[in-house]
Design an enzyme around this catalytic site. Structure first.
Site, PDB file in Angstrom:
ATOM      1  N   HIS A  57       0.946  -1.120  -0.290  1.00  0.00           N
ATOM      2  CA  HIS A  57       0.232   0.167   0.048  1.00  0.00           C
ATOM      3  C   HIS A  57       0.625   1.084   0.000  1.00  0.00           C
ATOM      4  CE1 HIS A  57      -2.521  -2.911   2.344  1.00  0.00           C
ATOM      5  NE2 HIS A  57      -3.578  -2.527   1.850  1.00  0.00           N
ATOM      6  N   ASP A  60       1.795   1.803   3.388  1.00  0.00           N
ATOM      7  CA  ASP A  60       3.304   0.402   3.931  1.00  0.00           C
ATOM      8  C   ASP A  60       4.952   1.011   3.657  1.00  0.00           C
ATOM      9  OD1 ASP A  60       0.739  -0.869   4.357  1.00  0.00           O
ATOM     10  OD2 ASP A  60       0.840  -2.368   2.749  1.00  0.00           O
ATOM     11  N   MET A  91       2.716  -5.687  -7.750  1.00  0.00           N
ATOM     12  CA  MET A  91       0.663  -5.138  -7.419  1.00  0.00           C
ATOM     13  C   MET A  91       1.433  -4.154  -6.310  1.00  0.00           C
ATOM     14  SD  MET A  91      -0.886  -5.863  -5.078  1.00  0.00           S
ATOM     15  CE  MET A  91      -1.791  -6.457  -3.723  1.00  0.00           C
ATOM     16  N   GLU A 184     -10.986  -7.216  -4.939  1.00  0.00           N
ATOM     17  CA  GLU A 184     -10.710  -7.797  -3.242  1.00  0.00           C
ATOM     18  C   GLU A 184     -12.475  -7.595  -2.859  1.00  0.00           C
ATOM     19  OE1 GLU A 184      -7.345  -7.753  -1.543  1.00  0.00           O
ATOM     20  OE2 GLU A 184      -8.582  -8.803   0.245  1.00  0.00           O
ATOM     21  N   LYS A 186     -14.976  -8.493   0.529  1.00  0.00           N
ATOM     22  CA  LYS A 186     -14.715  -9.533   1.753  1.00  0.00           C
ATOM     23  C   LYS A 186     -16.309  -8.832   2.101  1.00  0.00           C
ATOM     24  CE  LYS A 186     -12.078  -8.832   6.118  1.00  0.00           C
ATOM     25  NZ  LYS A 186     -11.126  -8.394   6.943  1.00  0.00           N
ATOM     26  N   GLU A 220      -9.608 -13.274  -2.066  1.00  0.00           N
ATOM     27  CA  GLU A 220      -8.641 -13.779  -0.478  1.00  0.00           C
ATOM     28  C   GLU A 220      -9.701 -15.027   0.259  1.00  0.00           C
ATOM     29  OE1 GLU A 220      -7.296 -11.057   1.689  1.00  0.00           O
ATOM     30  OE2 GLU A 220      -7.947 -12.584   3.863  1.00  0.00           O
ATOM     31  N   HIS A 223     -11.218 -14.118   2.854  1.00  0.00           N
ATOM     32  CA  HIS A 223     -12.588 -13.373   3.100  1.00  0.00           C
ATOM     33  C   HIS A 223     -13.890 -14.769   2.624  1.00  0.00           C
ATOM     34  CE1 HIS A 223     -10.095  -9.641   2.150  1.00  0.00           C
ATOM     35  NE2 HIS A 223     -10.001 -10.555   3.979  1.00  0.00           N
ATOM     36  N   ASP A 248      -5.542 -13.557  -3.443  1.00  0.00           N
ATOM     37  CA  ASP A 248      -4.237 -13.396  -2.332  1.00  0.00           C
ATOM     38  C   ASP A 248      -5.025 -14.970  -1.450  1.00  0.00           C
ATOM     39  OD1 ASP A 248      -4.131 -10.632  -1.856  1.00  0.00           O
ATOM     40  OD2 ASP A 248      -5.867  -9.775  -0.845  1.00  0.00           O
ATOM     41  N   ASP A 258     -11.703 -12.160  10.259  1.00  0.00           N
ATOM     42  CA  ASP A 258     -10.886 -12.906   9.263  1.00  0.00           C
ATOM     43  C   ASP A 258      -9.106 -12.345   9.716  1.00  0.00           C
ATOM     44  OD1 ASP A 258      -9.744 -12.001   6.717  1.00  0.00           O
ATOM     45  OD2 ASP A 258      -9.511  -9.783   6.567  1.00  0.00           O
ATOM     46  N   ASP A 260      -6.506 -14.774   8.030  1.00  0.00           N
ATOM     47  CA  ASP A 260      -5.180 -14.318   7.367  1.00  0.00           C
ATOM     48  C   ASP A 260      -3.861 -14.989   8.609  1.00  0.00           C
ATOM     49  OD1 ASP A 260      -6.626 -12.613   6.196  1.00  0.00           O
ATOM     50  OD2 ASP A 260      -5.665 -10.185   7.560  1.00  0.00           O
ATOM     51  N   ASP A 294      -1.856 -12.683   1.492  1.00  0.00           N
ATOM     52  CA  ASP A 294      -2.027 -12.170   2.823  1.00  0.00           C
ATOM     53  C   ASP A 294      -2.209 -12.777   3.412  1.00  0.00           C
ATOM     54  OD1 ASP A 294      -3.090  -9.919   3.027  1.00  0.00           O
ATOM     55  OD2 ASP A 294      -4.699 -10.080   2.431  1.00  0.00           O
TER      56      ASP A 294
HETATM   57  C1  GLT Z   1      -5.987  -5.071   4.457  1.00  0.00           C
HETATM   58  C2  GLT Z   1      -6.814  -6.722   3.709  1.00  0.00           C
HETATM   59  C3  GLT Z   1      -6.443  -7.388   3.101  1.00  0.00           C
HETATM   60  C4  GLT Z   1      -6.280  -6.951   1.365  1.00  0.00           C
HETATM   61  C5  GLT Z   1      -4.969  -5.839   1.600  1.00  0.00           C
HETATM   62  C6  GLT Z   1      -4.846  -4.881   0.997  1.00  0.00           C
HETATM   63  S1  GLT Z   1      -4.979  -4.674   2.980  1.00  0.00           S
HETATM   64  O1  GLT Z   1      -5.076  -6.016   4.423  1.00  0.00           O
HETATM   65  O2  GLT Z   1      -7.124  -7.698   4.832  1.00  0.00           O
HETATM   66  O3  GLT Z   1      -7.382  -7.805   2.600  1.00  0.00           O
HETATM   67  O4  GLT Z   1      -5.980  -7.572   0.700  1.00  0.00           O
HETATM   68  O5  GLT Z   1      -5.708  -3.394   0.961  1.00  0.00           O
HETATM   69 MN    MN Z   2      -7.927 -11.307   5.196  1.00  0.00          MN
HETATM   70 MN    MN Z   3      -6.776  -9.683   0.658  1.00  0.00          MN
END
Ligand code: GLT
Ligand code: MN
Ligand code: MN
Length: 393
Positions: A57, A60, A91, A184, A186, A220, A223, A248, A258, A260, A294
């Site tokens: 980003h 970042d 990206m 993306e 969510k 993702e 998500h 992702d 979420d 991750d 991600d």
């Molecule tokens: C954030 C989010 C991710 C996205 C990123 C891109 S930022 O961490 O949780 O799923 O992919 O903006």
């Molecule tokens: Mn996520």
């Molecule tokens: Mn993501």
């Protein structure tokens, strides 16, 4: 030293976001457990682990509100780190969620000044991404949603989001950039409900855009799983539509926030099926874009644990790819799948409609009782997959 077949290499196209391995372990209930890392060090460490690229980003890399001179200095140092360590930036994206101005959304916010600021920030961030060599630009609308739908007509939110994406496509074309957008989805978090909640919603939305061909999706695992959906099905729909521009990869359990998590650390069977699809080991067209993780290390980890996490994502992907190749080469698996083909009917179903083909199709005798009684051997097929995954085959 013996050759390790699952040691990641540049050819694997693995990438991580600066925000992923750079995650300091902060959560809604507690402060950071790890130090904030310098982006140049992240580039070096990722390169040592065998990654191919790093994504970011705007914020970042360049702290919000930095002067132009400070920005240029940071970018020069970062480019040098990329060169020194043989890393690329495939990206880039905009942070449209951290700054308090985005509390009511960015492209869909009710205040037109907020929407204007979101466009300003994104155009500047696109310039940065292009300068670093990015060819894909992700849009994740984390704040594009509501807690109370009394605040706006959700149809208006869709129109505002469309306006922003149409506008930014024109900006990219006007500048002559070689850049595609990946949307993306969510379903929720950080907002109560987020607009365009799944990859399927995004695909339908993309079909309404002025520059549809420039825009695809970035599904993702976490998500789609949060929405209780099959990541594999959703990715397959995007691939079939030629819209899987980015992905992702991470781990998630259904019904949770979420998470991750490290890729493949939850629902190994779904992870296997996803890798099988992406690699095309069943004979389908493979995905050839970046394989982006991600995800972030558990909050329990120190710096060493972060790199264990990063290596783990890549090693699991490679192990699953190897397992998928073995599964699809297994003659018993192939026989079960091949038993579903029928040399007499397949050509007829593959042909486009014509009065003659319809007549032939309708005249075809079909023994419905025998077909209905026949076992399909999917129990055996799934067990073969499990045994393959567990190293028993
Ligand atoms: C954030 C989010 C991710 C996205 C990123 C891109 S930022 O961490 O949780 O799923 O992919 O903006
Ligand atoms: Mn996520
Ligand atoms: Mn993501």
């Amino acid at each position: 030293m013996s050759h390790d077949p699952i040691q990641p290499t540049r050819d694997d196209r693995f990438t991580f976001g600066l925000w992923t391995v750079g995650n300091p372990g902060r959560d809604p209930f507690g402060a950071a457990t790890r130090a904030v890392q310098d982006p140049c060090r992240i580039v070096q460490k990722l390169s040592e682990c065998g990654a191919w690229g790093v994504n970011l980003h705007d914020e970042d890399l360049i702290p919000f509100g930095s002067s132009a001179a400070k920005r240029d200095g940071i970018v020069a140092d970062f480019k040098k780190a990329l060169d020194d360590h043989g890393m690329v930036v495939p990206m880039a994206t905009t942070n449209l969620f951290s700054q308090p101005i985005f509390k009511d959304g960015a492209f869909t916010a009710n205040d037109p000044k907020v929407r204007a600021f979101a466009l300003q920030k994104t155009m500047t961030a696109i310039e940065l991404g292009v300068e670093l060599g990015a060819s894909t630009y992700v849009f994740w609308g984390g704040r594009e949603g509501t807690e109370t739908d009394a605040c706006r007509d959700p149809q208006e939110a869709t129109r505002r989001f469309r306006h922003a994406i149409d506008y930014l496509c024109e900006f990219v074309k006007d500048r002559g950039y070689d850049l595609r957008f990946a949307l993306e989805a969510k379903p929720n978090e950080p907002r109560g409900d987020i607009y365009l909640a799944t990859t399927g919603h995004m695909l339908a939305f993309i079909a309404t855009l002025k520059n549809e061909e420039m825009v695809g999706v970035n599904p993702e695992v976490a998500h789609e799983s949060m929405a209780g959906l099959s990541m594999t099905h959703n990715v397959a729909q995007a691939m079939e539509a030629g819209k899987l521009f980015h992905i992702d990869l991470n781990g998630q359990r259904i019904g949770r926030y979420d998470q991750d998590l490290r890729f493949g650390s939850e629902d190994l069977k779904q992870a296997f099926l996803l890798v099988r699809l992406l690699e095309g080991t069943a004979g389908t067209t493979p995905y050839t874009g970046p394989l982006h993780f991600d995800a972030h290390a558990y909050r329990t980890e120190d710096d060493a644990g972060v790199w264990d996490f990063a290596r783990g994502c890549m090693r699991t992907y490679k192990l699953l790819a190897e397992r998928a190749r073995g599964f699809d080469a297994d003659s018993e698996v192939r026989d079960i799948i091949a038993a579903m083909t029928d040399a007499a009917i397949d050509p007829l179903l593959g042909a486009p409609y014509s009065a003659a083909s319809a007549e032939a199709l309708r005249a075809m005798p079909i023994d419905i009782d025998t077909i209905a009684k026949r076992g399909l051997r999917y129990e055996r097929l799934d067990q073969l997959m499990i045994e393959n995954l567990m190293g028993a085959r």
